[in-house]
Write an enzyme that holds these catalytic residues in place. Sequence first.
Site, PDB file in Angstrom:
ATOM      1  N   ARG A 127      13.079  37.436  31.007  1.00 16.00           N
ATOM      2  CA  ARG A 127      14.244  37.618  30.127  1.00 16.00           C
ATOM      3  C   ARG A 127      14.864  39.010  30.234  1.00 16.00           C
ATOM      4  O   ARG A 127      15.587  39.440  29.328  1.00 16.00           O
ATOM      5  CB  ARG A 127      13.910  37.271  28.677  1.00 16.00           C
ATOM      6  CG  ARG A 127      13.522  35.815  28.484  1.00 16.00           C
ATOM      7  CD  ARG A 127      13.430  35.434  27.014  1.00 16.00           C
ATOM      8  NE  ARG A 127      13.153  34.009  26.890  1.00 16.00           N
ATOM      9  CZ  ARG A 127      11.936  33.471  26.830  1.00 16.00           C
ATOM     10  NH1 ARG A 127      10.873  34.269  26.886  1.00 16.00           N
ATOM     11  NH2 ARG A 127      11.765  32.178  26.715  1.00 16.00           N
ATOM     12  N   LYS A 149      28.263  43.058  36.477  1.00 14.00           N
ATOM     13  CA  LYS A 149      28.350  41.650  36.851  1.00 14.00           C
ATOM     14  C   LYS A 149      27.278  41.325  37.879  1.00 14.00           C
ATOM     15  O   LYS A 149      27.130  42.032  38.879  1.00 14.00           O
ATOM     16  CB  LYS A 149      29.727  41.320  37.446  1.00 14.00           C
ATOM     17  CG  LYS A 149      30.793  41.003  36.433  1.00 14.00           C
ATOM     18  CD  LYS A 149      32.028  40.457  37.146  1.00 14.00           C
ATOM     19  CE  LYS A 149      33.100  40.052  36.177  1.00 14.00           C
ATOM     20  NZ  LYS A 149      34.283  39.516  36.863  1.00 14.00           N
ATOM     21  N   GLU A 191      39.250  47.069  48.219  1.00 15.34           N
ATOM     22  CA  GLU A 191      38.961  47.193  46.790  1.00 15.34           C
ATOM     23  C   GLU A 191      39.501  48.500  46.222  1.00 15.34           C
ATOM     24  O   GLU A 191      39.927  48.554  45.068  1.00 15.34           O
ATOM     25  CB  GLU A 191      37.452  47.085  46.550  1.00 15.34           C
ATOM     26  CG  GLU A 191      36.896  45.684  46.726  1.00 15.34           C
ATOM     27  CD  GLU A 191      37.328  44.715  45.621  1.00 15.34           C
ATOM     28  OE1 GLU A 191      37.703  45.172  44.514  1.00 15.34           O
ATOM     29  OE2 GLU A 191      37.294  43.499  45.865  1.00 15.34           O
ATOM     30  N   LYS A 233      37.100  51.676  37.367  1.00 20.52           N
ATOM     31  CA  LYS A 233      36.357  50.490  36.961  1.00 20.52           C
ATOM     32  C   LYS A 233      35.570  50.740  35.692  1.00 20.52           C
ATOM     33  O   LYS A 233      35.497  49.866  34.808  1.00 20.52           O
ATOM     34  CB  LYS A 233      35.426  50.013  38.078  1.00 20.52           C
ATOM     35  CG  LYS A 233      34.743  48.702  37.702  1.00 20.52           C
ATOM     36  CD  LYS A 233      34.140  47.968  38.856  1.00 20.52           C
ATOM     37  CE  LYS A 233      33.648  46.602  38.411  1.00 20.52           C
ATOM     38  NZ  LYS A 233      32.968  45.859  39.491  1.00 20.52           N
ATOM     39  N   GLU A 243      34.305  40.542  29.971  1.00 20.39           N
ATOM     40  CA  GLU A 243      35.508  39.827  30.399  1.00 20.39           C
ATOM     41  C   GLU A 243      35.961  38.812  29.345  1.00 20.39           C
ATOM     42  O   GLU A 243      36.398  37.708  29.655  1.00 20.39           O
ATOM     43  CB  GLU A 243      35.272  39.121  31.743  1.00 20.39           C
ATOM     44  CG  GLU A 243      36.538  38.911  32.563  1.00 20.39           C
ATOM     45  CD  GLU A 243      36.254  38.369  33.938  1.00 20.39           C
ATOM     46  OE1 GLU A 243      35.698  37.268  34.042  1.00 20.39           O
ATOM     47  OE2 GLU A 243      36.596  39.044  34.921  1.00 20.39           O
ATOM     48  N   ARG A 248      39.416  43.104  31.441  1.00 17.54           N
ATOM     49  CA  ARG A 248      38.652  43.191  32.690  1.00 17.54           C
ATOM     50  C   ARG A 248      39.210  42.253  33.765  1.00 17.54           C
ATOM     51  O   ARG A 248      38.914  42.425  34.951  1.00 17.54           O
ATOM     52  CB  ARG A 248      37.177  42.873  32.408  1.00 17.54           C
ATOM     53  CG  ARG A 248      36.271  43.150  33.586  1.00 17.54           C
ATOM     54  CD  ARG A 248      34.807  43.172  33.182  1.00 17.54           C
ATOM     55  NE  ARG A 248      33.945  43.395  34.316  1.00 17.54           N
ATOM     56  CZ  ARG A 248      32.667  43.748  34.239  1.00 17.54           C
ATOM     57  NH1 ARG A 248      32.108  43.923  33.056  1.00 17.54           N
ATOM     58  NH2 ARG A 248      31.947  43.932  35.327  1.00 17.54           N
ATOM     59  N   ASN A 252      40.361  41.163  38.899  1.00 18.11           N
ATOM     60  CA  ASN A 252      40.475  39.985  39.756  1.00 18.11           C
ATOM     61  C   ASN A 252      41.757  39.973  40.582  1.00 18.11           C
ATOM     62  O   ASN A 252      42.037  38.977  41.258  1.00 18.11           O
ATOM     63  CB  ASN A 252      40.413  38.709  38.900  1.00 18.11           C
ATOM     64  CG  ASN A 252      39.055  38.498  38.275  1.00 18.11           C
ATOM     65  OD1 ASN A 252      38.028  38.723  38.907  1.00 18.11           O
ATOM     66  ND2 ASN A 252      39.041  38.092  37.012  1.00 18.11           N
ATOM     67  N   HIS A 255      41.985  38.244  43.950  1.00 14.74           N
ATOM     68  CA  HIS A 255      40.799  37.409  44.144  1.00 14.74           C
ATOM     69  C   HIS A 255      41.075  35.907  44.015  1.00 14.74           C
ATOM     70  O   HIS A 255      40.296  35.104  44.524  1.00 14.74           O
ATOM     71  CB  HIS A 255      39.709  37.817  43.150  1.00 14.74           C
ATOM     72  CG  HIS A 255      39.041  39.110  43.497  1.00 14.74           C
ATOM     73  ND1 HIS A 255      39.725  40.301  43.523  1.00 14.74           N
ATOM     74  CD2 HIS A 255      37.757  39.400  43.818  1.00 14.74           C
ATOM     75  CE1 HIS A 255      38.881  41.275  43.853  1.00 14.74           C
ATOM     76  NE2 HIS A 255      37.696  40.754  44.047  1.00 14.74           N
ATOM     77  N   HIS A 259      39.443  34.242  47.028  1.00 21.13           N
ATOM     78  CA  HIS A 259      38.278  33.359  46.973  1.00 21.13           C
ATOM     79  C   HIS A 259      38.565  32.011  47.623  1.00 21.13           C
ATOM     80  O   HIS A 259      37.682  31.429  48.266  1.00 21.13           O
ATOM     81  CB  HIS A 259      37.845  33.156  45.522  1.00 21.13           C
ATOM     82  CG  HIS A 259      37.072  34.305  44.956  1.00 21.13           C
ATOM     83  ND1 HIS A 259      36.787  34.425  43.617  1.00 21.13           N
ATOM     84  CD2 HIS A 259      36.502  35.384  45.541  1.00 21.13           C
ATOM     85  CE1 HIS A 259      36.090  35.523  43.409  1.00 21.13           C
ATOM     86  NE2 HIS A 259      35.912  36.127  44.560  1.00 21.13           N
ATOM     87  N   HIS A 272      35.154  39.808  52.601  1.00 25.30           N
ATOM     88  CA  HIS A 272      35.668  39.680  51.241  1.00 25.30           C
ATOM     89  C   HIS A 272      36.901  40.561  51.064  1.00 25.30           C
ATOM     90  O   HIS A 272      37.904  40.138  50.463  1.00 25.30           O
ATOM     91  CB  HIS A 272      34.578  40.087  50.244  1.00 25.30           C
ATOM     92  CG  HIS A 272      35.025  40.067  48.818  1.00 25.30           C
ATOM     93  ND1 HIS A 272      35.368  38.911  48.153  1.00 25.30           N
ATOM     94  CD2 HIS A 272      35.193  41.081  47.914  1.00 25.30           C
ATOM     95  CE1 HIS A 272      35.730  39.202  46.911  1.00 25.30           C
ATOM     96  NE2 HIS A 272      35.625  40.504  46.741  1.00 25.30           N
TER      97      HIS A 272
END
Length: 369
Positions: A127, A149, A191, A233, A243, A248, A252, A255, A259, A272
């Site tokens: 956990r 993330k 980026e 960031k 998010e 936030r 993206n 993206h 993606h 990427h």
Amino acid sequence: MPATKIVVNIPGETPYDVRIGDTVLEGLGASLKKLPAVASAPHLLVLTDTNVGPLYVEEAKASLRAAGFRVSDIVVPAGEDAKSLAVAGEVWNAMAGLGLTRDCAVVALGGGVVGDLAGFVASTYMRGISFVQVPTTLLAMVDSSVGGKTGVNLDAGKNLVGTFKQPAYVAACTATLATLDEREWACGCAEIAKASVIDSDEFFFWMLDHAEALAARQPETVSEAIARSVVFKANVVAEDKTESRGVRECLNYGHTLGHAVEALAGYGTFSHGAAVAEGMRFAARLGVRVAGTSEELVAAQDDLLDALGLPALAWSAPADQMLAAMKRDKKTRAGEVRFVVPRDIGDWELVAVPDDVILEQLRQWEASK
């Protein structure tokens, strides 16, 4: 060149340092001994991959052992396929086999895939145990290593299973960037370009002025670009840690189409960063249609991406297939695809775009190839 320290201070979380410099890997053990969350850990697990491990794992382990830590390592296959539940399961079982307990910690040594996987297994094992990011790619240094993330991919799409888990420390050793090929270098530059468009005129025009030096890997420019991106960031994440407030989502930018490109071309066909750069080009043009974005911004962004070694892709897919891939993205809400579009430099909007408008723009995009 002395190391740069940036403190990431997110409400409700323990602040953590990001250190940027060419000797931070050799000082990793000493740095971790100063961290309350890690200093007394009875066992550290270094998670790396088959590309990075042969280059840097022994140096990392030597530094950690010199500081008095007991250290083990796990090496996963390099590439996007390692970001899977199957590999995560293998790592969890290996952690249990090593006897790792709640007071142990994971050290992610590698690029974004390793960082995402390591953060995910650390956040879920017993956990949650502490983890440290040691990014070795430009992309990971400026993006995925900061902000918390974590995640793995499913067959249905990228990053569909994951958690939010802030690292205890980020060690961005710029000396490791010397081994990046041009594809990976440009990937990170995408980026940084994304951050500059979303952040401010000051950052964007600094990027235009320094694009040639960044593409040429001039050390001072590289360090400053990383630092600027981390500050950007960190500020965004501080406003919207999970998010949930919409802030936030600016991260993206590029993206949504990016993606879809990765999924339909096959993961690994394009980096990427190359896919995100293509998505930025598309989103800016979409912005002209739906948000009043100027043609001047589109042209300036194109110039920046070109200067960074990120030309428009000579690839496309049918518009209906691209739209279907976008609808599988986790940013979709109530069946509507949402795009981050720049109204101006430093001024963005999250827009739910009707399917017919997206298809119209995708057909124009396809026809341009």
